[in-house]
Design an enzyme around this catalytic site. Sequence first.
Site, PDB file in Angstrom:
ATOM      1  N   HIS A 221     -13.123 -37.337  -4.092  1.00 30.80           N
ATOM      2  CA  HIS A 221     -14.383 -37.418  -4.846  1.00 30.80           C
ATOM      3  C   HIS A 221     -14.570 -35.963  -5.702  1.00 30.80           C
ATOM      4  CE1 HIS A 221     -15.531 -41.300  -3.262  1.00 30.80           C
ATOM      5  NE2 HIS A 221     -15.079 -40.917  -2.424  1.00 30.80           N
TER       6      HIS A 221
ATOM      7  N   GLU B  85     -12.749  -5.051   9.913  1.00 26.86           N
ATOM      8  CA  GLU B  85     -13.724  -6.368   9.974  1.00 26.86           C
ATOM      9  C   GLU B  85     -14.011  -6.431  11.604  1.00 26.86           C
ATOM     10  OE1 GLU B  85     -10.885  -6.366   8.108  1.00 26.86           O
ATOM     11  OE2 GLU B  85     -11.167  -7.412   6.237  1.00 26.86           O
TER      12      GLU B  85
ATOM     13  N   LYS C 203      -4.735  -8.154  16.949  1.00 29.02           N
ATOM     14  CA  LYS C 203      -3.253  -7.542  17.364  1.00 29.02           C
ATOM     15  C   LYS C 203      -3.179  -6.014  17.163  1.00 29.02           C
ATOM     16  CE  LYS C 203       1.718  -7.720  16.030  1.00 29.02           C
ATOM     17  NZ  LYS C 203       2.702  -8.181  15.529  1.00 29.02           N
TER      18      LYS C 203
ATOM     19  N   LYS D  29      -6.565  -2.729   1.714  1.00 21.95           N
ATOM     20  CA  LYS D  29      -7.368  -2.000   2.796  1.00 21.95           C
ATOM     21  C   LYS D  29      -7.453  -0.751   2.458  1.00 21.95           C
ATOM     22  CE  LYS D  29      -5.413  -5.076   6.486  1.00 21.95           C
ATOM     23  NZ  LYS D  29      -4.255  -4.923   7.402  1.00 21.95           N
TER      24      LYS D  29
ATOM     25  N   GLY E  96       0.932 -11.937  13.444  1.00 20.63           N
ATOM     26  CA  GLY E  96      -0.478 -12.385  13.560  1.00 20.63           C
ATOM     27  C   GLY E  96      -0.584 -13.976  13.411  1.00 20.63           C
ATOM     28  N   ARG E  97       0.028 -14.585  12.176  1.00 17.18           N
ATOM     29  CA  ARG E  97      -0.334 -15.827  11.656  1.00 17.18           C
ATOM     30  C   ARG E  97       0.639 -16.839  12.655  1.00 17.18           C
ATOM     31  NH1 ARG E  97       1.935 -12.393   8.345  1.00 17.18           N
ATOM     32  NH2 ARG E  97       4.262 -12.549   7.745  1.00 17.18           N
TER      33      ARG E  97
ATOM     34  N   GLU F 177       1.149 -15.741   3.383  1.00 19.92           N
ATOM     35  CA  GLU F 177       1.164 -14.398   3.655  1.00 19.92           C
ATOM     36  C   GLU F 177       2.711 -14.234   4.284  1.00 19.92           C
ATOM     37  OE1 GLU F 177      -1.865 -11.951   5.733  1.00 19.92           O
ATOM     38  OE2 GLU F 177      -0.638 -12.225   7.341  1.00 19.92           O
TER      39      GLU F 177
HETATM   40  O1  F6P Z   1      -4.556  -8.240   6.778  1.00 22.68           O
HETATM   41  C1  F6P Z   1      -3.596  -8.936   7.046  1.00 22.68           C
HETATM   42  C2  F6P Z   1      -3.505  -9.062   8.759  1.00 22.68           C
HETATM   43  O2  F6P Z   1      -2.642  -8.101   9.022  1.00 22.68           O
HETATM   44  C3  F6P Z   1      -3.012 -10.459   9.119  1.00 22.68           C
HETATM   45  O3  F6P Z   1      -1.460 -10.429   9.104  1.00 22.68           O
HETATM   46  C4  F6P Z   1      -3.128 -10.440  10.409  1.00 22.68           C
HETATM   47  O4  F6P Z   1      -3.173 -11.797  10.906  1.00 22.68           O
HETATM   48  C5  F6P Z   1      -4.794  -9.947  10.268  1.00 22.68           C
HETATM   49  O5  F6P Z   1      -4.616  -8.957   9.374  1.00 22.68           O
HETATM   50  C6  F6P Z   1      -5.415  -9.519  11.714  1.00 22.68           C
HETATM   51  O6  F6P Z   1      -4.906  -8.488  12.218  1.00 22.68           O
HETATM   52  P1  F6P Z   1      -5.281  -7.926  13.501  1.00 22.68           P
HETATM   53  O7  F6P Z   1      -5.001  -9.082  14.443  1.00 22.68           O
HETATM   54  O8  F6P Z   1      -4.385  -6.831  13.780  1.00 22.68           O
HETATM   55  O9  F6P Z   1      -6.604  -7.589  13.518  1.00 22.68           O
END
Ligand code: F6P
Length: 545
Positions: free
Chosen positions: A384, A212, A206, A512, A267-268, A353
Site C-alpha cells: 500500500h 554515539e 567493538k 566521522k 561489526g556487521r 557497508e
Molecule cells: O561507522 C561504521 C561502523 O564502524 C560499523 O562498521 C560498525 O558496525 C559501527 O560503526 C559500530 O562500531 P562499534 O561497534 O565499534 O561501536
Amino acid sequence: MSALTESPAWAALAEHQRTLAGGHLREWFAAEPDRAARHSLEGAGVFADFSKHRVDDRALALLHALAVQQDVAGWRDRMFAGDAVNTAEERSALHTALRRPASAPLVVDGTDVMPGVAEVLARMRQFCAAVRDGGRRGHTGQRFTDVVNLGIGGSDLGPAMVTEALQPFTSDALRVHYVSNVDAADLAPRLAGLDPATTLFIICSKTFTTIETITNADTARQWLVAGLGDPRATGAHFVAVSTNLEGTRQFGIDPGNVFGFWDWVGGRFSLWSAVGMAVMLAIGPEAFDELLAGARAMDEHFLQAPAERNLPIRMGLLGVWYGNFFGARTHAVLPYDQRLHRLPAHLQQLEMESNGKSVDRQGRRIDHATCPVIWGSPGTNGQHAFYQLLHQGTQLIPADFIVARQPHHAHPLHHRLLVANCLAQSEALAFGKTTDEARAELAARGISGVLLDLLAANQTFAGNQPTTTLVVERLDPHAVGALVALYEHKVLVQSALWNINPFDQWGVELGKKLALRIGTCLVPGAAQALGLDGSTRALIERLRT
Ligand code: F6P
C-alpha cells in the site's frame, strides 16, 4: 576496461543477456512445465524458489563459469579456514568460527581460536542465565526487569533485528531495548519509562570509541547514578561488549563485566559473538544456541552443496546478473512477516557497508556496478506504499520475498491472507497483465472506445520483474540463524565476483572526522574552523545553539 569486464566469462554473459533481454517469464513458464521444480533449491531449512528469474540454463551455466573464474569457492574456503581474506586490513573474517562446534579446532596464525570462542560463550551463558533467573541483581538487590543495549551499526542492527524476529521466544520478565542514535530523542524517552534500580545496560561497541555509543553510555550512567544516588551503582548495572579492553577499563567497567571478542569479527557480522548478548538475554541461552545452529547449518550448506544447488552462490550470482548485465540499481527485501521488519535495515548494513565499494582488492578503480541499494519493508504494508513502482514503474527491481509456513500466533485467517498476498505479489510481478487481457476485462465491464484505450494502457502490467521466494517452516531461532547466514554468504560470493574486499569500511571514516571538527564549531562563541567550505560555514552559523 578491467580484467574482470574484459574477461571471457563477463563477455559471454553480456552477449547472452542481449539474447535473453527480450524474453518474458510468461514464455519461459509456458515452455517449461517443470520450471518451478528445476529452479527450487533447499538448504539449512530454507527453501528457495528461484524460478521467477530471467535466466535460462545457459545463463546459469555462464554465471557459474564466472564464479569459477573469480574463484568464489576459493574465497569461501579461505574465509572459513581463517586466511587473511580482509586483505586491506590483513586479517581473517571468522564470524563462522563463532557458530562452529567448539570441539573442532581452528588454527589462525598458530593459535586455535576455538577455546577463546567457547570461553566467552560460556561466560555469556552464565551471565544471561543469572540475570534471567534473578541470581544476578542490581545495586539495590532488585531483579533486573529491563536491559538496554547501547550500540550502533553492527552493534545494534543485527541483535535488534533478531530480538524482534524472535519476540515469541522472549520472556515478559525481562524486556530488552535497543538505543543507537546520538539523537537523545532515542535514549531520553526510553530512560523515562525505566526504573534505574532494575535496569541493566550493555555498552556494545567493538572499538569502544564510537561517539554515539559512548555519549549514550555517559548519559545513561548519569541517569543511573542520579536515580540511585550512588556512583558505585554503575558496577552492578553496566556491562560492556568490546574488543577494546583498555577502553572499557577507562570507562570504569569491571573486567569481570567485560565480554570480549576479536578483531577478526566484523561489526556487521558480529551478532553471533558477545554482541548478541542482548539477544541471549531476551531469548535465553538454549534458544541462542539454536540461532547459532541455524547459522552453522547454512555454513555447512554453503561449504558442501554443489555450486548449482548452493543458495548463497545462486543469490550472489543472480544479484550480479541483474546489477551488472540488466542495469538494476536496487534490490528489495520484502519479508511477509511483521517480526522481520528490521531485516531490511540489517541487510542494508551487511550488504552496502560490505560491498558498496569502488576499488578492487588491488586498489584499482572499478569499472562496473557493485552493491545495489538494498531496501524494503514488510508485506503487506509495502503493497500500500511503494509496490506501485515495482509493478508499473520504469526500473528493473529484483526482490526477495520471505515467508514462514507456520505462524507464531493463533490467527490462521491472518496468516492465510499474509501468505496469499506474498504469493500474489510475486505472481503479479512475474507475469503481469497484458494490454489484451486488460482490454478484455474492461470490455466485459461494458467499457469501450477512448476510455477503454486509456484504461487498458493504465491497467497493463509489464511483469517480468524477477523475484526469489524464501520459505522457512517457522520463524524460530534456527530459521533466523540460517536466513541471516544466507545473506552473509551472499555478500562473500558477490565480493569474490567483483574482486572487492567486503570486510573493511573506510567510507564511513571521513564523515566521522568532519563531525568532530564541526562539533567544536557549534559551541556558542567558538571560532569557525579554518578550511571549511562556504555552505558548511553558513549552516554552522544557522544551527549554532
Ligand atoms: O561507522 C561504521 C561502523 O564502524 C560499523 O562498521 C560498525 O558496525 C559501527 O560503526 C559500530 O562500531 P562499534 O561497534 O565499534 O561501536
